[in-house]
Design a protein around this motif. Structure first.
Motif, PDB file in Angstrom:
ATOM      1  N   GLY A 157     -45.300  39.064  28.699  1.00  0.00           N
ATOM      2  CA  GLY A 157     -46.201  39.168  29.835  1.00  0.00           C
ATOM      3  C   GLY A 157     -47.577  39.651  29.421  1.00  0.00           C
ATOM      4  O   GLY A 157     -47.776  40.132  28.294  1.00  0.00           O
ATOM      5  N   ASP A 158     -48.538  39.533  30.344  1.00  0.00           N
ATOM      6  CA  ASP A 158     -49.904  40.003  30.072  1.00  0.00           C
ATOM      7  C   ASP A 158     -49.921  41.488  29.708  1.00  0.00           C
ATOM      8  O   ASP A 158     -50.727  41.927  28.888  1.00  0.00           O
ATOM      9  CB  ASP A 158     -50.791  39.788  31.307  1.00  0.00           C
ATOM     10  N   ALA A 159     -49.019  42.281  30.330  1.00  0.00           N
ATOM     11  CA  ALA A 159     -49.003  43.714  30.048  1.00  0.00           C
ATOM     12  C   ALA A 159     -48.670  43.985  28.582  1.00  0.00           C
ATOM     13  O   ALA A 159     -49.247  44.882  27.949  1.00  0.00           O
ATOM     14  CB  ALA A 159     -48.005  44.421  30.964  1.00  0.00           C
ATOM     15  N   THR A 160     -47.740  43.207  28.008  1.00  0.00           N
ATOM     16  CA  THR A 160     -47.381  43.378  26.590  1.00  0.00           C
ATOM     17  C   THR A 160     -48.513  42.887  25.695  1.00  0.00           C
ATOM     18  O   THR A 160     -48.853  43.539  24.693  1.00  0.00           O
ATOM     19  CB  THR A 160     -46.075  42.630  26.279  1.00  0.00           C
ATOM     20  N   LEU A 161     -49.126  41.751  26.039  1.00  0.00           N
ATOM     21  CA  LEU A 161     -50.259  41.258  25.240  1.00  0.00           C
ATOM     22  C   LEU A 161     -51.413  42.259  25.272  1.00  0.00           C
ATOM     23  O   LEU A 161     -52.111  42.455  24.270  1.00  0.00           O
ATOM     24  CB  LEU A 161     -50.748  39.902  25.780  1.00  0.00           C
ATOM     25  N   LYS A 162     -51.607  42.888  26.425  1.00  0.00           N
ATOM     26  CA  LYS A 162     -52.671  43.900  26.547  1.00  0.00           C
ATOM     27  C   LYS A 162     -52.410  45.061  25.587  1.00  0.00           C
ATOM     28  O   LYS A 162     -53.332  45.590  24.955  1.00  0.00           O
ATOM     29  CB  LYS A 162     -52.736  44.392  27.989  1.00  0.00           C
ATOM     30  N   GLN A 163     -51.134  45.451  25.462  1.00  0.00           N
ATOM     31  CA  GLN A 163     -50.782  46.519  24.517  1.00  0.00           C
ATOM     32  C   GLN A 163     -51.019  46.082  23.075  1.00  0.00           C
ATOM     33  O   GLN A 163     -51.475  46.874  22.237  1.00  0.00           O
ATOM     34  CB  GLN A 163     -49.317  46.918  24.708  1.00  0.00           C
ATOM     35  N   MET A 164     -50.747  44.816  22.772  1.00  0.00           N
ATOM     36  CA  MET A 164     -51.032  44.294  21.423  1.00  0.00           C
ATOM     37  C   MET A 164     -52.530  44.369  21.138  1.00  0.00           C
ATOM     38  O   MET A 164     -52.956  44.731  20.032  1.00  0.00           O
ATOM     39  CB  MET A 164     -50.552  42.843  21.282  1.00  0.00           C
ATOM     40  N   LEU A 165     -53.326  44.006  22.139  1.00  0.00           N
ATOM     41  CA  LEU A 165     -54.780  44.026  21.986  1.00  0.00           C
ATOM     42  C   LEU A 165     -55.271  45.447  21.735  1.00  0.00           C
ATOM     43  O   LEU A 165     -56.171  45.674  20.908  1.00  0.00           O
ATOM     44  CB  LEU A 165     -55.427  43.450  23.256  1.00  0.00           C
ATOM     45  N   GLU A 166     -54.679  46.420  22.421  1.00  0.00           N
ATOM     46  CA  GLU A 166     -55.146  47.804  22.305  1.00  0.00           C
ATOM     47  C   GLU A 166     -54.585  48.503  21.071  1.00  0.00           C
ATOM     48  O   GLU A 166     -55.291  49.220  20.372  1.00  0.00           O
ATOM     49  CB  GLU A 166     -54.758  48.579  23.575  1.00  0.00           C
ATOM     50  N   LYS A 167     -53.290  48.295  20.775  1.00  0.00           N
ATOM     51  CA  LYS A 167     -52.633  49.040  19.688  1.00  0.00           C
ATOM     52  C   LYS A 167     -52.787  48.372  18.321  1.00  0.00           C
ATOM     53  O   LYS A 167     -52.675  49.031  17.283  1.00  0.00           O
ATOM     54  CB  LYS A 167     -51.145  49.205  19.983  1.00  0.00           C
ATOM     55  N   ARG A 168     -52.967  47.047  18.289  1.00  0.00           N
ATOM     56  CA  ARG A 168     -53.111  46.278  17.041  1.00  0.00           C
ATOM     57  C   ARG A 168     -51.987  46.595  16.034  1.00  0.00           C
ATOM     58  O   ARG A 168     -52.232  47.048  14.912  1.00  0.00           O
ATOM     59  CB  ARG A 168     -54.462  46.577  16.382  1.00  0.00           C
TER      60      ARG A 168
END
Length: 610
Positions: free
Chosen positions: A562-573
């Motif tokens: 979901g977008d929420a998980t992708l958002k975490q990938m974007l922030e946490k790298r």
């Protein structure tokens, strides 16, 4: 663990282990854990939880913890198929039985149920109640019954389904099997009806807050609604998925066509379309990115698409329950979303006409009138919209700080004298004309209709020249919403008994002023805020990776992540599979299936921007 921390029970430990390793979350939210332990322990539960609150986990986790197969009663085919696809990707043995399956395929699933090879089976209430399926259940090991969209039992509700009333037979035939009934929409009367009709008198009740803090509620007066809608979409949701609700099939078709002409990727959906066309459009919406579905209320219930960023209403819905249910389809992933509605006095008139002209018994009409009045009160409230909405469901809250009324508080004015003029114009013209005619009298517009009826000679003619037409229209809407003015079956305005103190000048009134500019209404803060072109490029790369994997696996993109998980990938790298496993929504199976692909995107991006 600290000395003061309570010990974790074996049941809790098993539930948390399943949650982490299967679904990818390290902790339950709100009452989820208590619900899971109640049902896993063999007790009944009634769960009232807002859309996006995680209702599915409340029966999916117990079904995996208990022996046998969890039977999920679901009203819509699309919901079954999406949830089963998502569960299979998690390694859960899930299936559905519905009319889309060929007999041979259905027979295979029935055999799997009998042989204990399924963890979860989704089935429609119509099939569940057939003697054949009841016999199948009696020969199988059943872990639990989950009755989703339980408000469908309510004959007063907007989604009533007669088959749901028969579901009390589950308690009679399988008294040892726990049942969990779940819904996102139920006022007190509907809750009582669910308990009574499903024989849930011994069930533990879990009532979560109805608040959806990630949704921003906005109601605006109609003034060229199509252009208002276009301005809203382009200003806040360009390229994002959304739903636009219209009352009629014709308006759905015309609005979708117009939006496409303006460059918006819009599709129509209503019951008058060919079944194959409806299915095609629905699949495109669910699986695609950035598609806007223009629909009647025939669309949406049970659509398990978490990344719908907005729901817009171009017509007034039937009730606050319907409005809450429909707007709740936005932001199921918890990210910022918008609920936007444009309405005018004619919407009120049309809904009143539909109630009065229906063949429903008087008792039903009275209930529908009350529900419409509550909705009008919400639209015309001069204070926080979320407070009004939650109060309707029996919940108190402070101002939310996130709706249009909180972000851009309206001005009020002492309108007692102006209301007297309006009430007098309605009375002196015979209590038979609509708002437009009354406004023409007040503003002194000598139209053909006015002169043909001699209304230019009324004492109220021209008395309201100093008040603008939009403000008169707003004043009349507020008078209807407050019950001072009624609407007859032909759309004419009539005086109610409650208007007497105002007409006599014994009661003042503070009403909302019309906003001078619709552009002043607040727009949505985007959830994904890019600090740089580099971050925007990574977001695009992650979405492209997701799209590719979704197409390869023939599933909607959000089922991959979901977008929420992708958002975490974007922030946490994350730069390793171990680090990626720490992100919410990344369980054992998804890490195995997709972890390496997303890790390559992240590592490649890091090398290019070192």
């Amino acid at each position: 663990m600290s000395a003061s921390a309570p010990p974790v029970s074996p049941a809790s430990a098993d539930a948390l282990h399943t949650l982490r390793h299967v679904f990818g979350y390290s902790a339950f939210r709100g009452p989820q854990q208590a619900i899971v332990e109640t049902v896993a322990g063999g007790r009944d539960a009634l769960v009232l939880m807002p859309t996006g609150g995680g209702k599915s986990l409340c029966y999916q986790v117990p079904a995996l913890l208990r022996e046998g197969c969890g039977i999920v009663v679901s009203p819509l085919i699309a919901l079954m198929q999406d949830q089963v696809s998502a569960l299979k990707l998690l390694g859960v043995r899930a299936a559905y039985l519905n009319s889309t399956l060929e007999l041979q395929h259905a027979a295979v699933i029935e055999r799997e149920l009998l042989e204990g090879e399924l963890d979860l089976l989704y089935v429609a209430p119509e099939r569940l109640m057939t003697p054949r399926f009841q016999q199948l259940l009696s020969q199988s090991r059943i872990a639990l019954f989950a009755i989703d969209e339980a408000h469908c039992v309510s004959q007063w509700g907007h989604d009533f389904r007669p088959e749901y009333i028969q579901l009390s037979v589950l308690h009679e035939r399988f008294p040892e099997v726990p049942r969990v009934a779940l819904t996102a929409t139920a006022d007190q009367a509907t809750r009582n009806e669910i308990i009574e009709r499903l024989s849930l008198h011994e069930a533990e009740i879990f009532l979560s807050s109805f608040d959806r803090p990630n949704i921003r509620y906005t109601v605006t007066e109609k003034d060229n609604p199509r252009k208002q809608l276009l301005r809203f979409i382009r200003g806040s949701h360009d390229g994002e998925a959304g739903i636009v609700y219209c009352l009629s099939r014709k308006k759905v078709e015309e609005t979708a066509k117009w939006l496409r002409e303006q460059g918006i990727n819009a599709l129509p959906y209503h019951a008058g379309l060919e079944a194959s066309t409806r299915e095609t459009h629905q699949n495109k919406f669910i699986r695609g990115d950035g598609i806007v579905m223009v629909a009647t209320v025939a669309f949406g219930m049970g659509i398990d698409k978490p990344d719908v960023r907005f729901v817009a209403h171009l017509d007034l819905p039937k009730s606050l329950e319907a409005y809450y249910q429909e707007t709740g389809r936005a932001g199921r992933d918890g990210l910022a979303s918008n609920a936007w509605m444009a309405y005018g006095l004619q919407d009120m008139v049309l809904q009143r006409e539909m109630i009065e002209q229906s063949q429903a018994p008087d008792e039903v009409k009275r209930v529908e009138r009350r529900k419409l009045e509550a909705l009008l009160g919400y639209c015309e409230a001069p204070s926080c919209r979320r407070q009004v909405l939650l109060r309707y469901f029996g919940e108190d809250s402070g101002p939310c700080g996130n709706c249009d009324m909180c972000l851009n508080p309206p001005q009020t004015w002492e309108a007692g004298e102006a209301v007297q003029k309006a009430l007098s114009a309605i009375y002196r013209s015979g209590q038979r004309y609509g708002a437009a005619h009354i406004i023409d009298i007040l503003r002194g517009n000598a139209t053909t209709k006015i002169t043909e009826r001699g209304h230019e000679h009324l004492s109220t003619f021209g008395l309201g020249k100093d008040v603008s037409e939009p403000q008169w229209s707003s004043l009349l809407r507020q008078c209807v919403a407050m019950g001072l003015v009624g609407v007859n079956e032909y759309g004419g305005l009539i005086l109610n008994e409650t208007c007497r103190p105002v007409l006599r000048g014994e009661q003042g009134l503070q009403l909302r002023r019309v906003r001078e500019s619709q552009a002043a209404a607040p727009t949505l803060r985007r959830e994904i805020e890019f600090e740089s072109d580099e971050a925007r490029a990574l977001w695009a790369a992650l979405r492209q990776c997701r799209r590719r994997l979704a197409e390869e696996n023939n599933v909607p993109a959000y089922i991959v992540f979901g977008d929420a998980t992708l958002k975490q990938m974007l922030e946490k790298r994350p730069m390793s599979l171990e680090a990626m496993y720490e992100l919410p929504g990344v369980g054992d199976r998804k890490l195995e299936l997709y972890g390496t692909d997303f890790l390559e995107v992240l590592q490649q991006h890091a090398r290019e921007h070192a």
